[in-house]
Design a protein around this motif. Structure first.
Motif, PDB file in Angstrom:
ATOM      1  N   ILE A 186       0.840  -1.199   0.000  1.00 24.57           N
ATOM      2  CA  ILE A 186       0.000   0.000   0.000  1.00 24.57           C
ATOM      3  C   ILE A 186       0.877   1.253   0.000  1.00 24.57           C
ATOM      4  N   THR A 187       0.275   2.332  -0.465  1.00 19.74           N
ATOM      5  CA  THR A 187       0.973   3.617  -0.492  1.00 19.74           C
ATOM      6  C   THR A 187       0.640   4.416   0.767  1.00 19.74           C
ATOM      7  N   VAL A 188       1.369   5.475   0.971  1.00 14.98           N
ATOM      8  CA  VAL A 188       1.098   6.385   2.085  1.00 14.98           C
ATOM      9  C   VAL A 188      -0.330   6.922   1.964  1.00 14.98           C
ATOM     10  N   ARG A 189      -0.736   7.308   0.764  1.00 11.58           N
ATOM     11  CA  ARG A 189      -2.101   7.824   0.554  1.00 11.58           C
ATOM     12  C   ARG A 189      -3.151   6.779   0.951  1.00 11.58           C
ATOM     13  N   GLU A 190      -2.920   5.520   0.589  1.00  8.38           N
ATOM     14  CA  GLU A 190      -3.857   4.454   0.956  1.00  8.38           C
ATOM     15  C   GLU A 190      -3.888   4.241   2.464  1.00  8.38           C
ATOM     16  N   LEU A 191      -2.742   4.357   3.118  1.00  8.84           N
ATOM     17  CA  LEU A 191      -2.713   4.268   4.574  1.00  8.84           C
ATOM     18  C   LEU A 191      -3.529   5.393   5.191  1.00  8.84           C
ATOM     19  N   ILE A 192      -3.409   6.589   4.661  1.00  7.05           N
ATOM     20  CA  ILE A 192      -4.189   7.709   5.185  1.00  7.05           C
ATOM     21  C   ILE A 192      -5.679   7.434   5.025  1.00  7.05           C
ATOM     22  N   GLU A 193      -6.077   6.824   3.913  1.00 10.50           N
ATOM     23  CA  GLU A 193      -7.489   6.465   3.729  1.00 10.50           C
ATOM     24  C   GLU A 193      -7.942   5.468   4.797  1.00 10.50           C
ATOM     25  N   ILE A 194      -7.098   4.502   5.121  1.00  9.47           N
ATOM     26  CA  ILE A 194      -7.399   3.538   6.185  1.00  9.47           C
ATOM     27  C   ILE A 194      -7.547   4.267   7.522  1.00  9.47           C
ATOM     28  N   LEU A 195      -6.652   5.205   7.791  1.00 11.51           N
ATOM     29  CA  LEU A 195      -6.707   5.958   9.047  1.00 11.51           C
ATOM     30  C   LEU A 195      -7.971   6.791   9.136  1.00 11.51           C
ATOM     31  N   LYS A 196      -8.402   7.360   8.019  1.00 10.31           N
ATOM     32  CA  LYS A 196      -9.639   8.151   8.005  1.00 10.31           C
ATOM     33  C   LYS A 196     -10.846   7.273   8.318  1.00 10.31           C
ATOM     34  N   GLU A 197     -10.842   6.033   7.841  1.00  9.24           N
ATOM     35  CA  GLU A 197     -11.945   5.117   8.147  1.00  9.24           C
ATOM     36  C   GLU A 197     -11.880   4.665   9.609  1.00  9.24           C
ATOM     37  N   ARG A 198     -10.686   4.417  10.081  1.00  7.98           N
ATOM     38  CA  ARG A 198     -10.492   3.937  11.458  1.00  7.98           C
ATOM     39  C   ARG A 198     -10.787   5.024  12.492  1.00  7.98           C
ATOM     40  N   HIS A 199     -10.446   6.263  12.133  1.00  6.69           N
ATOM     41  CA  HIS A 199     -10.628   7.409  13.023  1.00  6.69           C
ATOM     42  C   HIS A 199     -11.387   8.495  12.260  1.00  6.69           C
ATOM     43  N   PRO A 200     -12.712   8.415  12.216  1.00  9.38           N
ATOM     44  CA  PRO A 200     -13.502   9.384  11.440  1.00  9.38           C
ATOM     45  C   PRO A 200     -13.217  10.838  11.784  1.00  9.38           C
ATOM     46  N   VAL A 201     -12.763  11.111  12.983  1.00 10.48           N
ATOM     47  CA  VAL A 201     -12.442  12.495  13.355  1.00 10.48           C
ATOM     48  C   VAL A 201     -11.349  13.059  12.438  1.00 10.48           C
TER      49      VAL A 201
END
Length: 88
Positions: A28-43
């Motif tokens: 995965i890319t950094v951008r994809e990781l950020i997408e995962i983080l946004k789903e994991r932490h909606p804030v």
């Protein structure tokens, strides 16, 4: 694969922790990781990374080195997320 995400400054306050280990897909890319983080932490999605254009408002390092959002992560990487630094 596993990566460790470290949160600094405002991001630490928003997610309520300084670090977490995540199981993520290989390659995965950094951008994809950020997408995962946004789903994991909606804030993060609501307060920080509302749109892709807002990614300019976040700094990301991988193993102590600034990275581009298209950079591919590897097993065991330590990814730090922190706001842009300003000062005078």
């Amino acid at each position: 694969m596993k990566v460790t995400v470290r949160y600094f400054a405002r991001y630490r306050s928003l997610v309520g922790k300084s670090e977490e280990e995540l199981e993520v897909p290989d390659g995965i890319t950094v951008r994809e990781l950020i997408e995962i983080l946004k789903e994991r932490h909606p804030v993060l999605k609501n307060e920080v990374f509302a749109e892709d254009d807002d990614l300019a408002d976040v700094n990301v390092s991988r193993n102590g080195r600034y990275v581009r959002f298209d950079e591919i992560l590897r097993d065991g990487d330590i990814v730090a997320i922190f706001p842009p630094v300003s000062g005078g």
